[in-house]
Write a protein that holds these residues in place. Structure first.
Motif, PDB file in Angstrom:
ATOM      1  N   ARG A   8       0.839  -1.198   0.000  1.00 13.19           N
ATOM      2  CA  ARG A   8       0.000   0.000   0.000  1.00 13.19           C
ATOM      3  C   ARG A   8       0.874   1.247   0.000  1.00 13.19           C
ATOM      4  NH1 ARG A   8      -5.310  -1.155   2.618  1.00 13.19           N
ATOM      5  NH2 ARG A   8      -5.301  -3.369   3.043  1.00 13.19           N
TER       6      ARG A   8
ATOM      7  N   GLU B 228      -6.215   9.510  14.254  1.00 10.13           N
ATOM      8  CA  GLU B 228      -6.007   8.138  13.772  1.00 10.13           C
ATOM      9  C   GLU B 228      -7.104   7.225  14.315  1.00 10.13           C
ATOM     10  OE1 GLU B 228      -3.754   4.095  14.391  1.00 10.13           O
ATOM     11  OE2 GLU B 228      -4.224   5.526  15.944  1.00 10.13           O
TER      12      GLU B 228
ATOM     13  N   ASN C 267      -9.721   5.032  12.032  1.00  9.10           N
ATOM     14  CA  ASN C 267      -9.870   3.584  12.175  1.00  9.10           C
ATOM     15  C   ASN C 267     -11.289   3.209  12.590  1.00  9.10           C
ATOM     16  OD1 ASN C 267      -7.447   2.423  11.237  1.00  9.10           O
ATOM     17  ND2 ASN C 267      -6.393   3.253  13.025  1.00  9.10           N
TER      18      ASN C 267
ATOM     19  N   ARG D 161     -13.599   1.231   9.654  1.00 12.73           N
ATOM     20  CA  ARG D 161     -13.338  -0.177   9.973  1.00 12.73           C
ATOM     21  C   ARG D 161     -13.970  -1.169   8.990  1.00 12.73           C
ATOM     22  NH1 ARG D 161     -15.561   1.517  14.910  1.00 12.73           N
ATOM     23  NH2 ARG D 161     -17.811   1.398  14.889  1.00 12.73           N
TER      24      ARG D 161
ATOM     25  N   THR E 166      -6.398   1.219   5.624  1.00 15.24           N
ATOM     26  CA  THR E 166      -5.626   1.221   6.870  1.00 15.24           C
ATOM     27  C   THR E 166      -5.086   2.620   7.151  1.00 15.24           C
ATOM     28  OG1 THR E 166      -3.629   0.623   5.665  1.00 15.24           O
ATOM     29  CG2 THR E 166      -4.894  -1.186   6.643  1.00 15.24           C
ATOM     30  N   CYS E 167      -4.938   2.895   8.437  1.00 15.99           N
ATOM     31  CA  CYS E 167      -4.463   4.219   8.862  1.00 15.99           C
ATOM     32  C   CYS E 167      -3.481   4.034  10.001  1.00 15.99           C
ATOM     33  CB  CYS E 167      -5.672   5.038   9.330  1.00 15.99           C
ATOM     34  SG  CYS E 167      -5.230   6.647   9.983  1.00 15.99           S
ATOM     35  N   THR E 168      -2.433   4.797   9.992  1.00 19.76           N
ATOM     36  CA  THR E 168      -1.528   4.769  11.146  1.00 19.76           C
ATOM     37  C   THR E 168      -1.090   6.189  11.499  1.00 19.76           C
ATOM     38  OG1 THR E 168       0.291   3.573  12.180  1.00 19.76           O
ATOM     39  CG2 THR E 168       0.725   4.468  10.005  1.00 19.76           C
TER      40      THR E 168
ATOM     41  N   ILE F 249       5.264  -0.486  11.087  1.00 25.06           N
ATOM     42  CA  ILE F 249       3.932  -0.426  10.460  1.00 25.06           C
ATOM     43  C   ILE F 249       4.051   0.207   9.068  1.00 25.06           C
ATOM     44  CG2 ILE F 249       1.587   0.522  10.639  1.00 25.06           C
ATOM     45  CD1 ILE F 249       1.885   0.370  13.673  1.00 25.06           C
TER      46      ILE F 249
ATOM     47  N   VAL G 191       0.577   1.648   4.389  1.00 21.27           N
ATOM     48  CA  VAL G 191      -0.727   2.131   4.891  1.00 21.27           C
ATOM     49  C   VAL G 191      -1.348   3.054   3.850  1.00 21.27           C
ATOM     50  CG1 VAL G 191      -0.342   2.025   7.394  1.00 21.27           C
ATOM     51  CG2 VAL G 191       0.362   4.061   6.129  1.00 21.27           C
ATOM     52  N   ASP G 192      -2.666   3.186   3.920  1.00 21.68           N
ATOM     53  CA  ASP G 192      -3.374   4.071   2.986  1.00 21.68           C
ATOM     54  C   ASP G 192      -3.395   5.511   3.506  1.00 21.68           C
ATOM     55  OD1 ASP G 192      -4.508   2.027   1.107  1.00 21.68           O
ATOM     56  OD2 ASP G 192      -5.350   1.289   2.985  1.00 21.68           O
TER      57      ASP G 192
END
Ligand code: AMP
Length: 413
Positions: free
Chosen positions: A73, A91, A95, A99, A104-106, A120, A125-126
């Protein structure tokens, strides 16, 4: 109006419902359709107005309409926000709302070991939420590339400037692709912010929700006039009221925050401080215990508390009145969120009366005075010892009062 009428896709509607949201807030009603159209936006709104969902929901929707099925990603949306607490909350929101989208998020922020964050990031991540310093640091180390960003959000731009992040922000913007959607949020719009916005957004649509409507009118506000030396006693007295399950107490300084915690702990009131001198983990722990109500009182300085989002926080106590009136609005905005009950109590000593007057001018209302309490203000003319007069406090008060300070502030009430 219901969320359904904003053309939000089913997986996001489902999670919004699970969050317990029924009707969109004014900023959401205005911003979501604009962002979904793919145009740039300037949002004048502060935390507490539902601003995070106003950008997170449409970003999730836009990204899921065009999912990249790469194994690895790429970061397609970047949200830059000034404080770690805000970053973590944003964040968590992505999430929560996302969900069922598979996106995905970080989050990355400074003050902690970078390894868990880079681990991670390596997986891809997106969506990335970041504070400016750590973001640039990880970009320089090659862990983060911004070349695939489709949607960029600059959150709390005015605070960013206050905190001296302007150069970092410029560097981040320079690394973004030219072709992108940009969303710019700020609680206030002074000229430097308008100028900064001009370098980020292209043909933006402007939406605005005023703090006076959202916060100031919802929160019940009271002021206790009290001598500086009696503020601890007054605080302990107020906290005898078991109705106050949790309270967020603001002090002006980190040192002051620690002192208040000590006083409360001595009387077996669970309290913790949250400020810039604390390690990030300690701040997060304190915030979690406060949210779980195992800590009754969280004592915070303004910068550390900016954006703290605690559901059902009913009481904010201004142990000291801020000298910048907008800060008062931000502080009381921690309570009374999304229509919940909120009470803001301010302790005002003689020196702070002029700050109170400025605040009332800004919010265009008088704050209710609680006259009947155990520690009424007696020392109406404390001496502000000029620098060369250090040690003047050792003299008898009556002497210094007469000698140095005319009875000016008294005239207010
Ligand atoms: P924010 O301004 O993004 O910090 O949001 C303030 C608070 O309002 C957060 O606790 C959100 O969970 C909550 N919230 C956001 N949108 C809504 C909504 N439409 N209905 C109820 N609560 C909301």
């Amino acid at each position: 109006m219901l969320f359904e009428s904003l053309n939000i896709i089913e997986p996001i509607l489902k999670s919004i419902k699970e969050e317990g949201y029924i009707t969109p807030t004014p900023i959401q009603v205005q911003a979501i359709p604009i962002i979904l159209k793919g145009v740039d936006l300037i949002g004048c709104a502060q935390t507490g107005t539902g601003k995070t969902a106003a950008f997170a929901v449409p970003i999730l929707q836009l990204l899921s309409a065009n999912k990249s099925f790469d194994k690895k990603r790429k970061i397609r949306s970047l949200i830059v926000t000034p404080t770690r607490e805000l970053a973590i909350q944003i964040e968590e929101s992505f999430n929560a709302y996302g969900r069922y989208t598979g996106l995905t998020c970080t989050v990355v922020f400074g003050g902690v070991n970078q390894n868990p964050q880079t681990n991670i990031l390596r997986q891809g991540v997106d969506i990335l939420v970041a504070t400016p310093g750590r973001l640039l640091d990880l970009m320089n180390q090659g862990y983060i590339s911004l070349k695939d960003i489709e949607i960029f959000v600059l959150d709390e731009a005015d605070r960013m400037l206050d905190m001296g992040f302007i150069h970092d922000v410029r560097r981040i913007i320079a690394a973004l692709p030219q072709k992108r959607q940009s969303l710019f949020f700020s609680a206030t719009m002074p000229p430097e912010i308008v100028k900064l916005a001009g370098t980020i957004v292209y043909k933006p649509v402007k939406v605005e929700v005023t703090p006076s409507a959202s916060t100031v009118d919802i929160v019940n506000q009271f002021v206790y006039f009290v001598d500086k030396g009696n503020k601890n006693a007054l605080l302990l007295d107020l906290l005898k009221d078991t109705k106050i399950k949790t309270a967020l107490v603001f002090t002006r300084t980190k040192f002051g925050a620690d002192k208040v915690v000590k006083v409360l702990n001595k009387k077996n009131i669970t309290a913790e401080a949250i400020h810039g001198n604390k390690a990030q983990n300690a701040r997060q722990r304190a915030l979690s215990s406060f949210k779980a109500q195992t800590t009754r009182v969280l004592v915070a300085t303004d910068i550390a508390a900016r954006g703290i989002d605690v559901d059902d926080l009913e009481y904010v106590i201004n142990y000291e009145i801020p000298n910048i009136s907008e800060t008062y609005v931000h502080r009381i905005g921690r309570t009374g969120r999304a229509g919940a009950n909120g009470t803001a109590i301010s302790f005002c000593d003689a020196e702070e009366k002029e700050y109170l007057r400025d605040i009332e001018k800004l919010i265009t209302k008088r704050i209710t005075i609680i006259e009947d309490h155990q520690y009424p203000l007696i020392d109406n003319n404390p001496v502000k010892a000029p620098k060369q007069q250090r040690g003047a406090h050792n003299r008898p008060r009556s002497f210094t009062q007469k000698a140095l300070v005319p009875d000016r502030r008294n005239s207010r009430r």
